[in-house]
Motif scaffolding. Sequence first.
Motif, PDB file in Angstrom:
ATOM      1  N   THR A   8      18.557  47.472  21.291  1.00  0.00           N
ATOM      2  CA  THR A   8      18.939  46.603  21.088  1.00  0.00           C
ATOM      3  C   THR A   8      17.818  45.514  21.372  1.00  0.00           C
ATOM      4  O   THR A   8      16.895  45.663  22.036  1.00  0.00           O
ATOM      5  CB  THR A   8      20.316  45.855  21.708  1.00  0.00           C
ATOM      6  OG1 THR A   8      21.136  46.174  21.672  1.00  0.00           O
ATOM      7  CG2 THR A   8      20.076  44.620  20.660  1.00  0.00           C
ATOM      8  N   VAL A   9      16.577  44.966  20.352  1.00  0.00           N
ATOM      9  CA  VAL A   9      15.732  44.475  19.576  1.00  0.00           C
ATOM     10  C   VAL A   9      16.793  42.741  19.582  1.00  0.00           C
ATOM     11  O   VAL A   9      17.067  43.641  18.209  1.00  0.00           O
ATOM     12  CB  VAL A   9      14.998  44.841  19.098  1.00  0.00           C
ATOM     13  CG1 VAL A   9      13.700  43.511  18.890  1.00  0.00           C
ATOM     14  CG2 VAL A   9      14.165  46.087  19.025  1.00  0.00           C
ATOM     15  N   SER A  10      16.478  41.851  19.854  1.00  0.00           N
ATOM     16  CA  SER A  10      17.206  40.489  19.212  1.00  0.00           C
ATOM     17  C   SER A  10      15.824  39.626  19.681  1.00  0.00           C
ATOM     18  O   SER A  10      15.166  39.207  20.375  1.00  0.00           O
ATOM     19  CB  SER A  10      17.915  40.339  19.930  1.00  0.00           C
ATOM     20  OG  SER A  10      18.339  40.290  21.775  1.00  0.00           O
ATOM     21  N   TRP A  11      16.101  38.489  18.786  1.00  0.00           N
ATOM     22  CA  TRP A  11      14.986  37.358  19.075  1.00  0.00           C
ATOM     23  C   TRP A  11      15.406  36.426  20.243  1.00  0.00           C
ATOM     24  O   TRP A  11      16.440  36.194  20.004  1.00  0.00           O
ATOM     25  CB  TRP A  11      15.013  36.215  17.641  1.00  0.00           C
ATOM     26  CG  TRP A  11      13.813  35.979  17.570  1.00  0.00           C
ATOM     27  CD1 TRP A  11      14.764  34.046  18.069  1.00  0.00           C
ATOM     28  CD2 TRP A  11      12.723  35.627  17.938  1.00  0.00           C
ATOM     29  NE1 TRP A  11      13.817  33.353  18.258  1.00  0.00           N
ATOM     30  CE2 TRP A  11      12.186  33.587  17.814  1.00  0.00           C
ATOM     31  CE3 TRP A  11      11.743  36.469  18.191  1.00  0.00           C
ATOM     32  CZ2 TRP A  11      10.397  33.837  18.770  1.00  0.00           C
ATOM     33  CZ3 TRP A  11      10.163  36.037  18.064  1.00  0.00           C
ATOM     34  CH2 TRP A  11      10.396  34.962  18.117  1.00  0.00           C
ATOM     35  N   ASP A  12      14.146  36.296  21.746  1.00  0.00           N
ATOM     36  CA  ASP A  12      14.995  35.224  22.531  1.00  0.00           C
ATOM     37  C   ASP A  12      14.639  33.790  21.925  1.00  0.00           C
ATOM     38  O   ASP A  12      13.676  33.722  21.861  1.00  0.00           O
ATOM     39  CB  ASP A  12      14.319  35.951  23.290  1.00  0.00           C
ATOM     40  CG  ASP A  12      14.881  34.592  24.903  1.00  0.00           C
ATOM     41  OD1 ASP A  12      15.358  34.184  24.459  1.00  0.00           O
ATOM     42  OD2 ASP A  12      14.590  35.312  26.128  1.00  0.00           O
ATOM     43  N   ALA A  13      15.603  33.051  21.827  1.00  0.00           N
ATOM     44  CA  ALA A  13      15.014  31.713  20.825  1.00  0.00           C
ATOM     45  C   ALA A  13      14.253  31.001  22.197  1.00  0.00           C
ATOM     46  O   ALA A  13      13.358  30.033  21.910  1.00  0.00           O
ATOM     47  CB  ALA A  13      16.246  31.102  20.706  1.00  0.00           C
ATOM     48  N   GLY A  14      14.985  30.196  23.745  1.00  0.00           N
ATOM     49  CA  GLY A  14      14.487  30.471  24.616  1.00  0.00           C
ATOM     50  C   GLY A  14      13.053  30.524  25.069  1.00  0.00           C
ATOM     51  O   GLY A  14      12.100  29.302  25.466  1.00  0.00           O
ATOM     52  N   LYS A  15      12.543  31.631  24.962  1.00  0.00           N
ATOM     53  CA  LYS A  15      11.367  32.238  24.712  1.00  0.00           C
ATOM     54  C   LYS A  15      10.393  32.401  24.008  1.00  0.00           C
ATOM     55  O   LYS A  15       9.405  32.903  24.294  1.00  0.00           O
ATOM     56  CB  LYS A  15      11.532  33.589  25.815  1.00  0.00           C
ATOM     57  CG  LYS A  15      12.093  32.952  27.147  1.00  0.00           C
ATOM     58  CD  LYS A  15      12.204  34.143  28.378  1.00  0.00           C
ATOM     59  CE  LYS A  15      12.610  33.743  29.019  1.00  0.00           C
ATOM     60  NZ  LYS A  15      13.005  35.033  30.323  1.00  0.00           N
ATOM     61  N   LYS A  16      11.356  32.058  22.801  1.00  0.00           N
ATOM     62  CA  LYS A  16      10.219  32.513  21.652  1.00  0.00           C
ATOM     63  C   LYS A  16       9.647  33.826  21.237  1.00  0.00           C
ATOM     64  O   LYS A  16       8.865  34.068  20.832  1.00  0.00           O
ATOM     65  CB  LYS A  16       8.884  31.286  21.239  1.00  0.00           C
ATOM     66  CG  LYS A  16      10.038  29.833  20.880  1.00  0.00           C
ATOM     67  CD  LYS A  16       9.260  29.127  20.474  1.00  0.00           C
ATOM     68  CE  LYS A  16       9.367  27.339  20.738  1.00  0.00           C
ATOM     69  NZ  LYS A  16       9.134  26.644  20.832  1.00  0.00           N
ATOM     70  N   ALA A  17      10.268  34.286  22.197  1.00  0.00           N
ATOM     71  CA  ALA A  17      10.011  36.648  21.744  1.00  0.00           C
ATOM     72  C   ALA A  17      10.975  37.276  21.394  1.00  0.00           C
ATOM     73  O   ALA A  17      12.260  36.642  21.667  1.00  0.00           O
ATOM     74  CB  ALA A  17       9.310  36.198  23.111  1.00  0.00           C
ATOM     75  N   TRP A  18      10.806  38.697  21.343  1.00  0.00           N
ATOM     76  CA  TRP A  18      11.689  39.168  21.121  1.00  0.00           C
ATOM     77  C   TRP A  18      11.612  39.772  22.052  1.00  0.00           C
ATOM     78  O   TRP A  18      11.449  40.115  22.701  1.00  0.00           O
ATOM     79  CB  TRP A  18      11.482  40.587  19.183  1.00  0.00           C
ATOM     80  CG  TRP A  18      11.177  40.422  18.786  1.00  0.00           C
ATOM     81  CD1 TRP A  18      10.050  39.432  17.916  1.00  0.00           C
ATOM     82  CD2 TRP A  18      11.921  40.063  17.444  1.00  0.00           C
ATOM     83  NE1 TRP A  18      10.026  39.203  16.580  1.00  0.00           N
ATOM     84  CE2 TRP A  18      11.752  39.562  17.089  1.00  0.00           C
ATOM     85  CE3 TRP A  18      13.484  41.145  17.696  1.00  0.00           C
ATOM     86  CZ2 TRP A  18      12.568  39.865  15.396  1.00  0.00           C
ATOM     87  CZ3 TRP A  18      14.118  39.966  17.107  1.00  0.00           C
ATOM     88  CH2 TRP A  18      13.713  39.952  15.500  1.00  0.00           C
ATOM     89  N   ARG A  19      13.187  40.680  22.434  1.00  0.00           N
ATOM     90  CA  ARG A  19      13.031  41.283  23.469  1.00  0.00           C
ATOM     91  C   ARG A  19      13.321  42.398  23.418  1.00  0.00           C
ATOM     92  O   ARG A  19      14.895  42.609  22.732  1.00  0.00           O
ATOM     93  CB  ARG A  19      14.521  40.262  24.371  1.00  0.00           C
ATOM     94  CG  ARG A  19      14.791  40.868  25.988  1.00  0.00           C
ATOM     95  CD  ARG A  19      15.380  39.328  26.862  1.00  0.00           C
ATOM     96  NE  ARG A  19      17.178  39.659  25.919  1.00  0.00           N
ATOM     97  CZ  ARG A  19      18.240  39.175  25.926  1.00  0.00           C
ATOM     98  NH1 ARG A  19      18.001  38.145  26.910  1.00  0.00           N
ATOM     99  NH2 ARG A  19      18.595  39.356  24.582  1.00  0.00           N
TER     100      ARG A  19
END
Length: 69
Positions: A8-19
């Motif tokens: 699963t690819v999701s946006w990590d708003a806290g790190k401002k990067a895709w995970r």
Amino acid sequence: MVKADSATVSWDAGKKAWRVRIQVGEEVIKRPCKKVKHDADDASLRTVALETARDEGYEVEPAAVTIAR
């Protein structure tokens, strides 16, 4: 290579990067993808997920990759 169940690819708003989250049975591997822009298209994100899994020693079917926006 070990076959992974899904990715699963999701946006990590806290790190401002895709995970990328790779699921192999009960095991979960999470890796950041800092080189991918926030507005990346689905094809790019799917490719990143497959490459990240491969780098970790796992093989994921492209159909098993989910993109959560």
